[in-house]
Design an enzyme around this catalytic site. Structure first.
Site, PDB file in Angstrom:
ATOM      1  N   ASP B 260       0.845  -1.208   0.000  1.00  0.00           N
ATOM      2  CA  ASP B 260       0.000   0.000   0.000  1.00  0.00           C
ATOM      3  C   ASP B 260       0.877   1.253   0.000  1.00  0.00           C
ATOM      4  O   ASP B 260       1.888   1.304  -0.727  1.00  0.00           O
ATOM      5  CB  ASP B 260      -0.903  -0.063   1.257  1.00  0.00           C
ATOM      6  CG  ASP B 260      -2.226   0.657   1.086  1.00  0.00           C
ATOM      7  OD1 ASP B 260      -2.200   1.888   1.097  1.00  0.00           O
ATOM      8  OD2 ASP B 260      -3.253   0.001   0.929  1.00  0.00           O
ATOM      9  N   HIS B 286      -3.141   5.747   4.254  1.00  0.00           N
ATOM     10  CA  HIS B 286      -4.058   4.678   3.847  1.00  0.00           C
ATOM     11  C   HIS B 286      -3.566   3.312   4.318  1.00  0.00           C
ATOM     12  O   HIS B 286      -4.327   2.498   4.859  1.00  0.00           O
ATOM     13  CB  HIS B 286      -4.190   4.707   2.319  1.00  0.00           C
ATOM     14  CG  HIS B 286      -5.235   3.795   1.776  1.00  0.00           C
ATOM     15  ND1 HIS B 286      -4.966   2.497   1.408  1.00  0.00           N
ATOM     16  CD2 HIS B 286      -6.551   3.987   1.529  1.00  0.00           C
ATOM     17  CE1 HIS B 286      -6.071   1.939   0.952  1.00  0.00           C
ATOM     18  NE2 HIS B 286      -7.051   2.820   1.021  1.00  0.00           N
ATOM     19  N   SER B 448     -11.309  -0.679   0.424  1.00  0.00           N
ATOM     20  CA  SER B 448      -9.982  -0.808   1.047  1.00  0.00           C
ATOM     21  C   SER B 448     -10.084  -1.197   2.507  1.00  0.00           C
ATOM     22  O   SER B 448      -9.173  -1.814   3.045  1.00  0.00           O
ATOM     23  CB  SER B 448      -9.227   0.518   0.982  1.00  0.00           C
ATOM     24  OG  SER B 448      -8.762   0.775  -0.288  1.00  0.00           O
TER      25      SER B 448
END
Lengths: 71, 508
Positions: B260, B286, B448
Site C-alpha cells: 500500500d 491509507h 480498502s
C-alpha cells in the site's frame, strides 16, 4: 481525448478530488489535480489520456492530464 | 462522565450563595438590617464560578447552573422552613430550576453540536500550510512571515524533491491566534512564490479521541478503549472470538503484508506487531489504516481491537507500492507484491487497484509468483459502483475479491460487485475506525477497509493452521459467511466467529 466536467471531492479512502465528466464518467487524475483546481464544483476542460496507474481510491478511470483549464 | 471538582464545588458554592439570600429574607422578616451588597457579590461570584468552570455546550452550561442553583434553593428551603419564612418560594423555584435543567440537558444532548460556543468549534490550529513553487525557497516569503511573527518548518521533512515535488515544497507555518486567515490571504497574493496556501484545519478526517484509557463499557471482553466505536464488532460475536483466542496457542505467527502506501510502524497500536519491512513509514495514511484493521494489537489497553489477540497471531509488514498521494503504477505494485512474497508473507493485502478489464501482465505474473510461494492474495473489489471483473487486481485468478457492505448488511453504494468472479466475499467497509498515521484514530470508508478485515481473518486462520491453502481459506470464508440480501452481487458477508469455529472443527 478532451474531458469537460466538474471537480468533485469524494470522501472515500480518506478523501480525494476527482472529475465527474459531462459524459457521466468518473475520472481520477494521475497525478492529482493541480492545487488551483482542487475545489468542489470547479468546471474544467482537460486534455488527457488514459493512465494504467493504480491507486488506493479505485474510483473512476485514471487519466493523465496534459492540459487543463477552468471552463 | 469524568469526575471534576466543579461537580462538588458547584452545588456547594450555589448553596452558600442562596443561603445568604435566604438569610437576608429571614433578617428582613424579623425587621433586622439586611446586607444586600455582600449577598449580591456572593451570588454573582457563584454564577461566575459556574460560567468559567463548567464545560460543554452552551446548553450544558446553562443547565448545570440551573441544576446547581435549583438544588441549592431546595436545600436552603429547609433553613427558611426552620425560621418559618416563605420556604415554599425556595422549594417551588428550586423544583422549577431542576426541572428546567433536565429539559435543557435533554435539548443539549440532542442539539449539542450546533449550540457549542464558537471558541469551541473553531478548528483552526493557528497553522498555515503553504506550497511553494518548484524552484522557490521559504526565505523568499520571509518578509511576509516576519509581518506575522510566524515560525515555519517543513511539513513533510521525510519527503525529498525526487519523491514528491509538491510535498517537499510544503511548509507548516505557525502564527499567533486569529492571524492564520490573514496570512493565507497574503500568501495567496504572492503568486510568484506560492502555489497554494490554506489554514491547517482539523477537518476531513477527524481524530477520534479516547473516551477513557481503558474500555470500561463492560460490554466487551477486550480492553481496547476504541472498540466501542467499531460498529462491525458485534459484542457477542467478538467476545466469543476473543474468549477462544486468549487460550489458544497458534501454530505460528502469520505474516500479513500490507502492500500500500506503507505503514506507520511507530503507531501505538501497531508498533508491537510490526516486523521489519521496507514500508515502515506512511505519509499518506491509507496503509496504516489498513494495517490496523488486519492486526492492531488487541487487549493492550490502547486504541482499536482486531482479531490479533495480544499480538499472538499476526505480524504486520508494510510495503510501499504507492506514493505519498496514494497512486502508483502496475510495476510498483507488482514489485511490492514480489518483495512481500519473498519475505514469506502468508497473506498479501491489496487495498488498491485500477479499472482494467484485462489485468496487466506484470501484475498477473507477480500474483502467480506469490501464489506459487503459498501466499493468499486478497484484493479490494473497487469503489466505482461497477463490476470488479473490470477492476484489477481483484479480477486476477485465485484472488479473493472483497466488496464492502454498510451497517445494514447491504452493498455499500460505492462498492463494486463481485458478479462473475471465482472468489467473491464481502465485509464491512463503511465508516470504519482504524489507525491514523502519526498517531490517533480515524474513520474511513471504502472497499480498502473491507479488505484488511478479511486479510486479518485469513491471517488468523493461517496462524492456527499454517497449511491452509488459498482454496481452503476461501471455502471456509464462503461456507461460514452470512448470506445477505445482496449476496448474489457481492458474495456472503464474512462471519469471523463461524469461520474460526469451522476451521477448528474441520482441521483446515
Amino acid at each position: 481525448m478532451t474531458i469537460t466536467g466538474s471537480v468533485v471531492y469524494v470522501t472515500l479512502e480518506g478523501g480525494f478530488f476527482g472529475i465527474r465528466g459531462d459524459d457521466g464518467m468518473n475520472y481520477l487524475p494521475d497525478p492529482e489535480l493541480p492545487a488551483e483546481f482542487r475545489k468542489e464544483g470547479t468546471r474544467i476542460r482537460a486534455e488527457a489520456e488514459y493512465s494504467e496507474g493504480m491507486s488506493v481510491f479505485m474510483w473512476g478511470t485514471m487519466i493523465r492530464i496534459s492540459k487543463i483549464n477552468k471552463n | 462522565m469524568e469526575f471534576r471538582l466543579i461537580h462538588v464545588l458547584g452545588p456547594v458554592v450555589a448553596t452558600v450563595a442562596m443561603y445568604f439570600i435566604g438569610r437576608n429574607m429571614v433578617q428582613k422578616e424579623k425587621g433586622r438590617e439586611i446586607r444586600v451588597a455582600p449577598t449580591l457579590i456572593l451570588f454573582f461570584s457563584a454564577l461566575a464560578f459556574h460560567i468559567f468552570f463548567t464545560e460543554g455546550t452552551f446548553l450544558d452550561r446553562v443547565s448545570i447552573i440551573l441544576l446547581d442553583f435549583g438544588i441549592a434553593m431546595i436545600i436552603d428551603s429547609g433553613y427558611l422552613a426552620y425560621h418559618k419564612v416563605h420556604p415554599k418560594v425556595f422549594w417551588g423555584l428550586g423544583m422549577i430550576l431542576v426541572f428546567t435543567a433536565a429539559i435543557m440537558y435533554l435539548l443539549s444532548y440532542l442539539f449539542g453540536i450546533i449550540w457549542r460556543f464558537d471558541s469551541e468549534v473553531s478548528n483552526s490550529r493557528n497553522e498555515v500550510l503553504v506550497e511553494l513553487g518548484t524552484d522557490d525557497r521559504i526565505d523568499e516569503i520571509s518578509g511576509i512571515l516576519a509581518n506575522y511573527d510566524a515560525t515555519w518548518e517543513a511539513a513533510y521533512p521525510m519527503v525529498t524533491a525526487s519523491e514528491d515535488s509538491d510535498l517537499s515544497q510544503t511548509f507548516l507555518i505557525s502564527v499567533k491566534d486569529g492571524k492564520a486567515t490573514d496570512l493565507v490571504n497574503e500568501l495567496l497574493n504572492d503568486k510568484e512564490n506560492v502555489d497554494f496556501a490554506e489554514e491547517n484545519f482539523d477537518i476531513g478526517i477527524e481524530p477520534i479521541e479516547s473516551e477513557s484509557e481503558t474500555n470500561s463499557s463492560g460490554i466487551f471482553f477486550a480492553n481496547d478503549p476504541q472498540i466501542t466505536g467499531q460498529w462491525w464488532m458485534v459484542p457477542e460475536e467478538i467476545n466469543a472470538i476473543h474468549e477462544i483466542l486468549k487460550d489458544l496457542r497458534p501454530a505460528k505467527k502469520a505474516k500479513v503484508a500490507i502492500v500500500d502506501t506503507g505503514v506507520d510502524s511507530k503507531h501505538e497500536d501497531i508498533s508491537g506487531v510490526f516486523r521489519i519491512s521496507p514500508g515502515s513509514t506512511d505519509v499518506h495514511g491509507h496503509g496504516t489504516h489498513c494495517a490496523g484493521l488486519s492486526g492492531a494489537s488487541t487487549n493492550n489497553g490502547k486504541g482499536i481491537a482486531s482479531l490479533n489477540w495480544e499480538g499472538k497471531f499476526i505480524e504486520v509488514k508494510g510495503y510501499h507500492a504507492l506514493d505519498t498521494k496514494g497512486r502508483g503504477t502496475t510495476e510498483t505494485v507488482a514489485e511490492a507484491i514480489i518483495r512481500a512474497a519473498e519475505d514469506d508473507a502468508d497473506v498479501i493485502n491489496l487495498s488498491l487497484g485500477g479499472m482494467s478489464p484485462f489485468p496487466p501482465r506484470s501484475q498477473v505474473k507477480a500474483i502467480e509468483y506469490a501464489q506459487s510461494l503459498g501466499c493468499i492474495v486478497i484484493a479490494a473489489a473497487g469503489n466505482n459502483n461497477g463490476n470488479a471483473r473490470n477492476h484489477s487486481p481483484s479480477n486476477i485468478e485465485g484472488v479473493i475479491s472483497v466488496a464492502a457492505v454498510n451497517p445494514s448488511g447491504r452493498k455499500a453504494e460505492f462498492s463494486n460487485i463481485n458478479t462473475g468472479l471465482a472468489r467473491p466475499i464481502a465485509a464491512p467497509g463503511v465508516d470504519i475506525l482504524s489507525l491514523k498515521t502519526g498517531g490517533g484514530y480515524v474513520r474511513m470508508s471504502g472497499t480498502s477497509m473491507a479488505t484488511p478485515i478479511v486479510s486479518g481473518l485469513v491471517g488468523m486462520m493461517r496462524a492456527i493452521n499454517p497449511d491452509l491453502s488459498a482454496g481452503d481459506a476461501y471455502r471456509i470464508l464462503n461456507e461460514s459467511g452470512k448470506p445477505v440480501e445482496d449476496s448474489d452481487k457481492v458474495g456472503k458477508v464474512i462471519n469471523c466467529l463461524a469461520a474460526i469455529e469451522l476451521l477448528m472443527e474441520s482441521g483446515k
